[in-house]
Design a protein around this motif. Structure first.
Motif, PDB file in Angstrom:
ATOM      1  N   CYS A  31       0.831  -1.198   0.000  1.00 17.53           N
ATOM      2  CA  CYS A  31       0.000   0.000   0.000  1.00 17.53           C
ATOM      3  C   CYS A  31       0.869   1.252   0.000  1.00 17.53           C
ATOM      4  O   CYS A  31       1.858   1.346   0.732  1.00 17.53           O
ATOM      5  CB  CYS A  31      -0.911  -0.011   1.233  1.00 17.53           C
ATOM      6  N   THR A  32       0.502   2.228  -0.818  1.00 23.03           N
ATOM      7  CA  THR A  32       1.153   3.540  -0.869  1.00 23.03           C
ATOM      8  C   THR A  32       0.084   4.617  -0.893  1.00 23.03           C
ATOM      9  O   THR A  32      -1.047   4.380  -1.333  1.00 23.03           O
ATOM     10  CB  THR A  32       2.049   3.665  -2.113  1.00 23.03           C
ATOM     11  N   ILE A  33       0.462   5.837  -0.445  1.00 21.88           N
ATOM     12  CA  ILE A  33      -0.481   6.957  -0.433  1.00 21.88           C
ATOM     13  C   ILE A  33      -0.494   7.579  -1.834  1.00 21.88           C
ATOM     14  O   ILE A  33       0.518   8.114  -2.298  1.00 21.88           O
ATOM     15  CB  ILE A  33      -0.087   7.988   0.633  1.00 21.88           C
ATOM     16  N   TYR A  34      -1.634   7.498  -2.499  1.00 20.63           N
ATOM     17  CA  TYR A  34      -1.751   8.053  -3.844  1.00 20.63           C
ATOM     18  C   TYR A  34      -2.163   9.519  -3.796  1.00 20.63           C
ATOM     19  O   TYR A  34      -1.598  10.339  -4.515  1.00 20.63           O
ATOM     20  CB  TYR A  34      -2.778   7.240  -4.649  1.00 20.63           C
ATOM     21  N   ARG A  35      -3.123   9.883  -2.922  1.00 21.58           N
ATOM     22  CA  ARG A  35      -3.555  11.268  -2.739  1.00 21.58           C
ATOM     23  C   ARG A  35      -3.809  11.453  -1.237  1.00 21.58           C
ATOM     24  O   ARG A  35      -4.810  10.969  -0.711  1.00 21.58           O
ATOM     25  CB  ARG A  35      -4.805  11.573  -3.546  1.00 21.58           C
ATOM     26  N   PRO A  36      -2.910  12.136  -0.510  1.00 20.13           N
ATOM     27  CA  PRO A  36      -3.002  12.205   0.954  1.00 20.13           C
ATOM     28  C   PRO A  36      -4.116  13.126   1.418  1.00 20.13           C
ATOM     29  O   PRO A  36      -4.623  13.962   0.676  1.00 20.13           O
ATOM     30  CB  PRO A  36      -1.632  12.733   1.367  1.00 20.13           C
TER      31      PRO A  36
END
Length: 241
Positions: free
Chosen positions: A194-199
């Motif tokens: 999982c990664t932050i695409y739009r915080p």
């Protein structure tokens, strides 16, 4: 006085119509007797009597012969007309001269091979075509096939406010915001990487969202052209109300 005078005195005058009728009767009786005894003789007399009263036909005058009319002379063929010749037309020279590119130099070579560069198929690792290793594309036998269908969320929910700590300023500071994370759904239907695409304005809430997506949600994996499950990305949006 004679007997005839005595007959006229007794019977009056003789009637001429009666006398004429008696004469005709006698003639008819004689004619019938003659036809019975001499038919040829009576037939010749009948022909002579009929021919005496027959009017011969009047000869019709012959029509005059048609006049001989001579056909008018059509005359000889006229002289042929002169052949039309089109006037030569030339286009005006262009206002802007067309720029001519300089000829490219010819490439010189001293080799004897009929081909140069990579061929369609080769033996090295950089050969084109279809391979047999992992990540070989649509036609490979490895696990690197291209997904043609997207992963589908089928289980798990993130809707409990107690999963997130109260930020500074209270929950009102986070209300109306959202975060979008990107995960990779594997062939087992679980999310990972999982990664932050739009915080969102709350980095701690974003980190917790990634943990919840990987641990709580379940997916139906994507498939390739052959219907086999393959890894594919999935984007999850978490909103706070």
């Amino acid at each position: 006085m004679s007997n005839s005078s005595g007959y006229q005195m007794r019977h009056g005058r003789l009637r001429w119509p009666l006398i004429f009728a008696i004469v005709l009767l006698h003639l008819a009786a004689l004619y019938g007797l003659a036809r019975a005894l001499a038919p040829d003789f009576t037939a010749s007399i009948e022909r002579d009597v009929v021919s005496a009263f027959t009017v011969p036909p009047v000869a019709q005058p012959e029509p005059p012969p048609p006049e001989n009319r001579s056909e008018p002379d059509e005359g000889a063929q006229g002289e042929p007309g002169r052949k039309a010749v089109a006037q030569p037309v030339t286009s005006p020279p262009p206002r802007v001269p067309i720029r001519k590119d300089a000829p490219l130099p010819q490439a010189a070579s001293t080799g004897t091979a009929s081909e140069s560069g990579a061929a369609i198929a080769g033996d090295g690792t950089g050969a084109a075509g279809t391979g047999l290793g992992t990540g070989s594309g649509n036609r490979g036998s490895g696990s690197g096939g291209v997904a043609i269908s997207k992963p589908v969320h089928i289980s798990g929910r993130i809707d409990n406010a107690r999963d997130y700590p109260v930020p500074s300023g209270g929950r009102e500071a986070r209300r109306g915001t959202q975060v979008i994370v990107r995960v990779t759904v594997g062939t087992d239907g679980r999310a990972r990487d999982c990664t932050i695409y739009r915080p969102s304005p709350d980095p701690e809430a974003d980190r917790i969202t990634c943990q919840l997506v990987e641990s709580r949600l379940g997916f139906r994996p994507a498939t390739d052209g052959s219907g086999n499950p393959v890894p594919a990305p999935f984007y999850w949006r978490q909103q706070w109300f």
